[in-house]
Design a protein around this motif. Structure first.
Motif, PDB file in Angstrom:
ATOM      1  N   TRP A 244       0.927  -1.218   0.194  1.00  0.00           N
ATOM      2  CA  TRP A 244      -0.051  -0.179   0.061  1.00  0.00           C
ATOM      3  C   TRP A 244       0.862   1.227  -0.187  1.00  0.00           C
ATOM      4  CZ3 TRP A 244      -4.593   0.989  -1.472  1.00  0.00           C
ATOM      5  CH2 TRP A 244      -5.116   2.358  -1.057  1.00  0.00           C
ATOM      6  N   PRO A 245       0.395   2.293  -0.478  1.00  0.00           N
ATOM      7  CA  PRO A 245       1.294   3.698  -0.642  1.00  0.00           C
ATOM      8  C   PRO A 245       1.202   4.335   0.846  1.00  0.00           C
ATOM      9  CG  PRO A 245      -0.424   3.777  -2.188  1.00  0.00           C
ATOM     10  CD  PRO A 245      -0.713   2.513  -1.546  1.00  0.00           C
ATOM     11  N   ASP A 246       2.536   5.086   0.850  1.00  0.00           N
ATOM     12  CA  ASP A 246       2.691   5.691   2.224  1.00  0.00           C
ATOM     13  C   ASP A 246       2.061   6.800   2.224  1.00  0.00           C
ATOM     14  OD1 ASP A 246       3.875   7.627   0.658  1.00  0.00           O
ATOM     15  OD2 ASP A 246       5.836   7.194   1.230  1.00  0.00           O
ATOM     16  N   GLN A 247       2.163   7.545   3.522  1.00  0.00           N
ATOM     17  CA  GLN A 247       1.294   8.562   3.936  1.00  0.00           C
ATOM     18  C   GLN A 247       1.123   9.697   2.775  1.00  0.00           C
ATOM     19  OE1 GLN A 247       3.438   6.933   5.554  1.00  0.00           O
ATOM     20  NE2 GLN A 247       3.161   7.251   7.980  1.00  0.00           N
ATOM     21  N   GLN A 248       2.095  10.086   2.196  1.00  0.00           N
ATOM     22  CA  GLN A 248       2.371  11.173   1.274  1.00  0.00           C
ATOM     23  C   GLN A 248       1.560  10.800  -0.207  1.00  0.00           C
ATOM     24  OE1 GLN A 248       6.062  12.904   0.610  1.00  0.00           O
ATOM     25  NE2 GLN A 248       5.610  14.416  -0.692  1.00  0.00           N
ATOM     26  N   ARG A 249       1.996   9.662  -0.422  1.00  0.00           N
ATOM     27  CA  ARG A 249       1.380   8.958  -1.832  1.00  0.00           C
ATOM     28  C   ARG A 249      -0.133   8.983  -1.625  1.00  0.00           C
ATOM     29  NH1 ARG A 249       3.915   4.057  -3.960  1.00  0.00           N
ATOM     30  NH2 ARG A 249       4.261   3.436  -1.812  1.00  0.00           N
ATOM     31  N   LEU A 250      -0.608   8.472  -0.516  1.00  0.00           N
ATOM     32  CA  LEU A 250      -2.124   8.462  -0.457  1.00  0.00           C
ATOM     33  C   LEU A 250      -2.811   9.941  -0.447  1.00  0.00           C
ATOM     34  CD1 LEU A 250      -4.667   6.829   0.074  1.00  0.00           C
ATOM     35  CD2 LEU A 250      -4.268   6.443   2.455  1.00  0.00           C
ATOM     36  N   ALA A 251      -2.001  10.753   0.510  1.00  0.00           N
ATOM     37  CA  ALA A 251      -2.658  11.983   0.181  1.00  0.00           C
ATOM     38  C   ALA A 251      -2.707  12.785  -1.215  1.00  0.00           C
ATOM     39  CB  ALA A 251      -1.876  13.224   1.119  1.00  0.00           C
ATOM     40  N   ALA A 252      -1.881  12.275  -1.788  1.00  0.00           N
ATOM     41  CA  ALA A 252      -2.027  12.727  -3.404  1.00  0.00           C
ATOM     42  C   ALA A 252      -3.152  12.121  -3.928  1.00  0.00           C
ATOM     43  CB  ALA A 252      -0.580  12.289  -4.168  1.00  0.00           C
ATOM     44  N   MET A 253      -3.267  10.690  -3.712  1.00  0.00           N
ATOM     45  CA  MET A 253      -4.348  10.126  -4.489  1.00  0.00           C
ATOM     46  C   MET A 253      -5.631  10.724  -4.049  1.00  0.00           C
ATOM     47  SD  MET A 253      -3.483   6.002  -4.005  1.00  0.00           S
ATOM     48  CE  MET A 253      -5.021   5.551  -3.955  1.00  0.00           C
ATOM     49  N   VAL A 254      -5.766  11.149  -2.560  1.00  0.00           N
ATOM     50  CA  VAL A 254      -7.084  11.826  -2.280  1.00  0.00           C
ATOM     51  C   VAL A 254      -7.292  12.944  -2.929  1.00  0.00           C
ATOM     52  CG1 VAL A 254      -7.969  12.864  -0.146  1.00  0.00           C
ATOM     53  CG2 VAL A 254      -7.022  10.598   0.171  1.00  0.00           C
ATOM     54  N   ALA A 255      -6.166  13.859  -3.080  1.00  0.00           N
ATOM     55  CA  ALA A 255      -6.408  15.299  -3.755  1.00  0.00           C
ATOM     56  C   ALA A 255      -6.677  14.970  -5.274  1.00  0.00           C
ATOM     57  CB  ALA A 255      -4.968  15.988  -3.673  1.00  0.00           C
ATOM     58  N   ALA A 256      -6.133  13.902  -5.934  1.00  0.00           N
ATOM     59  CA  ALA A 256      -6.473  13.602  -7.445  1.00  0.00           C
ATOM     60  C   ALA A 256      -7.898  13.351  -7.602  1.00  0.00           C
ATOM     61  CB  ALA A 256      -5.383  12.456  -7.943  1.00  0.00           C
ATOM     62  N   ALA A 257      -8.497  12.740  -6.452  1.00  0.00           N
ATOM     63  CA  ALA A 257      -9.953  12.189  -6.710  1.00  0.00           C
ATOM     64  C   ALA A 257     -11.082  13.250  -6.494  1.00  0.00           C
ATOM     65  CB  ALA A 257     -10.212  11.295  -5.607  1.00  0.00           C
ATOM     66  N   GLY A 258     -10.394  14.786  -6.221  1.00  0.00           N
ATOM     67  CA  GLY A 258     -11.055  15.837  -5.919  1.00  0.00           C
ATOM     68  C   GLY A 258     -11.364  16.285  -4.697  1.00  0.00           C
ATOM     69  N   TRP A 259     -10.784  15.781  -3.706  1.00  0.00           N
ATOM     70  CA  TRP A 259     -10.974  16.256  -2.324  1.00  0.00           C
ATOM     71  C   TRP A 259      -9.966  17.193  -1.966  1.00  0.00           C
ATOM     72  CZ3 TRP A 259     -14.862  14.446   0.957  1.00  0.00           C
ATOM     73  CH2 TRP A 259     -15.384  13.036   0.396  1.00  0.00           C
ATOM     74  N   GLN A 260     -10.253  18.322  -1.204  1.00  0.00           N
ATOM     75  CA  GLN A 260      -9.687  19.395  -0.884  1.00  0.00           C
ATOM     76  C   GLN A 260      -8.807  19.179   0.496  1.00  0.00           C
ATOM     77  OE1 GLN A 260      -9.603  22.088  -3.254  1.00  0.00           O
ATOM     78  NE2 GLN A 260     -11.079  20.598  -4.221  1.00  0.00           N
ATOM     79  N   SER A 261      -7.709  19.791   0.386  1.00  0.00           N
ATOM     80  CA  SER A 261      -6.920  20.040   1.710  1.00  0.00           C
ATOM     81  C   SER A 261      -6.423  18.754   2.272  1.00  0.00           C
ATOM     82  CB  SER A 261      -7.272  21.149   2.568  1.00  0.00           C
ATOM     83  OG  SER A 261      -7.535  22.173   1.913  1.00  0.00           O
ATOM     84  N   PRO A 262      -6.140  17.604   1.541  1.00  0.00           N
ATOM     85  CA  PRO A 262      -5.739  16.414   2.441  1.00  0.00           C
ATOM     86  C   PRO A 262      -4.666  16.705   3.327  1.00  0.00           C
ATOM     87  CG  PRO A 262      -4.764  16.397   0.118  1.00  0.00           C
ATOM     88  CD  PRO A 262      -5.837  17.654   0.161  1.00  0.00           C
ATOM     89  N   GLN A 263      -4.888  15.955   4.479  1.00  0.00           N
ATOM     90  CA  GLN A 263      -3.676  16.028   5.494  1.00  0.00           C
ATOM     91  C   GLN A 263      -3.818  14.765   6.104  1.00  0.00           C
ATOM     92  OE1 GLN A 263      -4.825  18.661   9.090  1.00  0.00           O
ATOM     93  NE2 GLN A 263      -6.189  19.381   7.534  1.00  0.00           N
ATOM     94  N   TRP A 264      -2.751  14.397   6.912  1.00  0.00           N
ATOM     95  CA  TRP A 264      -2.684  13.060   7.820  1.00  0.00           C
ATOM     96  C   TRP A 264      -2.066  13.300   9.023  1.00  0.00           C
ATOM     97  CZ3 TRP A 264       0.804  13.967   3.826  1.00  0.00           C
ATOM     98  CH2 TRP A 264       2.040  13.709   3.781  1.00  0.00           C
ATOM     99  N   ARG A 265      -2.458  12.183  10.022  1.00  0.00           N
ATOM    100  CA  ARG A 265      -1.993  12.121  11.227  1.00  0.00           C
ATOM    101  C   ARG A 265      -1.384  10.723  11.582  1.00  0.00           C
ATOM    102  NH1 ARG A 265      -4.145  11.503  16.763  1.00  0.00           N
ATOM    103  NH2 ARG A 265      -6.025  11.362  15.803  1.00  0.00           N
ATOM    104  N   ASN A 266      -0.398  10.577  11.846  1.00  0.00           N
ATOM    105  CA  ASN A 266       0.067   9.209  12.148  1.00  0.00           C
ATOM    106  C   ASN A 266      -0.077   8.536  13.562  1.00  0.00           C
ATOM    107  OD1 ASN A 266       1.898   8.679   9.680  1.00  0.00           O
ATOM    108  ND2 ASN A 266       3.249  10.107  10.699  1.00  0.00           N
TER     109      ASN A 266
END
Length: 229
Positions: A194-216
């Motif tokens: 599975w993609p790491d945190q940053q790559r998943l955030a990029a997937m979320v943004a590419a799907a049309g979501w705004q301001s993706p962020q994450w917390r470990n």
């Protein structure tokens, strides 16, 4: 059993979850050393449901992750593509509106939900980016997304230990507690791929979501991604 590096045929994955449904919650509790309960609380806090909110809990399985939303006064719809999971869940939580649905073709109208959440299920959707686009479609403007998913531990030595546990200890333990231990070989491989945190955030943004962020969580074993529609 389909391996994670193959094409995640939906029929194979669905059959896998049907097979593990009976003891799924118990097995997860054992394999996560009880941390799955904490992770579920973190999801609730991130969604922050208000009374009357309409919440879609995707890949809800038996509804363990859905019940806290109902307890908070939200109208929660547990949705999963495994009929075996839904049947086990409905026997335990008859009051919840369990709904069968494919993550890439959700059976809901546009702009239906105030929040959509998916815990440990996005990586099992045959096309995760299509799944994220569908989640965006059914979320009203300004609504929120929370994705809780296994990720990449941030401390390199710990990451090595974790991968050893994942690929060796996890399948061995599952043989003692799971109703279908071979499924956990697939699950371990799907986590590793599975993609790491940053790559998943990029997937979320590419799907049309705004301001993706994450917390470990738990040192990056799990990451909580959030975004806005």
């Amino acid at each position: 059993m389909a391996r994670a590096e193959l094409d995640k045929q939906p029929t194979d994955v669905r059959r896998m979850f049907d097979a593990v449904a009976q003891r799924y919650d118990v097995t997860n509790d054992v394999l996560s050393l009880g941390q799955d309960r904490r992770w579920r609380r973190d999801v609730i806090d991130a969604v922050a449901p208000s009374y009357g909110d309409r919440v879609l809990d995707l890949a809800a399985g038996t509804g363990t992750s859905s019940q806290p939303f109902a307890d908070a006064g939200a109208y929660v719809v547990p949705c999963d593509f495994s009929l075996g999971m839904l049947q086990v869940g409905k026997r335990a939580r008859r009051h919840l509106p369990f709904t069968a649905g494919d993550g890439t073709r959700l059976p809901f109208a546009d702009d239906t939900f105030d929040a959509v959440t998916i815990s440990f299920g996005l990586r099992n959707i045959v096309d995760p980016e299509a799944g994220l686009r569908e989640m965006r479609r059914v979320t009203r403007p300004g609504g929120r997304l929370v994705v809780c998913e296994f990720s990449s531990p941030t401390f390199a030595p710990f990451r090595t230990v974790y991968m050893e546990y994942l690929m060796k200890a996890l399948p061995a333990i599952s043989r003692a507690v799971s109703s279908s231990p071979d499924a956990y070989v697939y699950l371990a491989e799907s986590i590793r791929a599975w993609p790491d945190q940053q790559r998943l955030a990029a997937m979320v943004a590419a799907a049309g979501w705004q301001s993706p962020q994450w917390r470990n969580l738990s040192g990056g074993i799990v990451a909580l991604h959030r975004a806005t529609a």
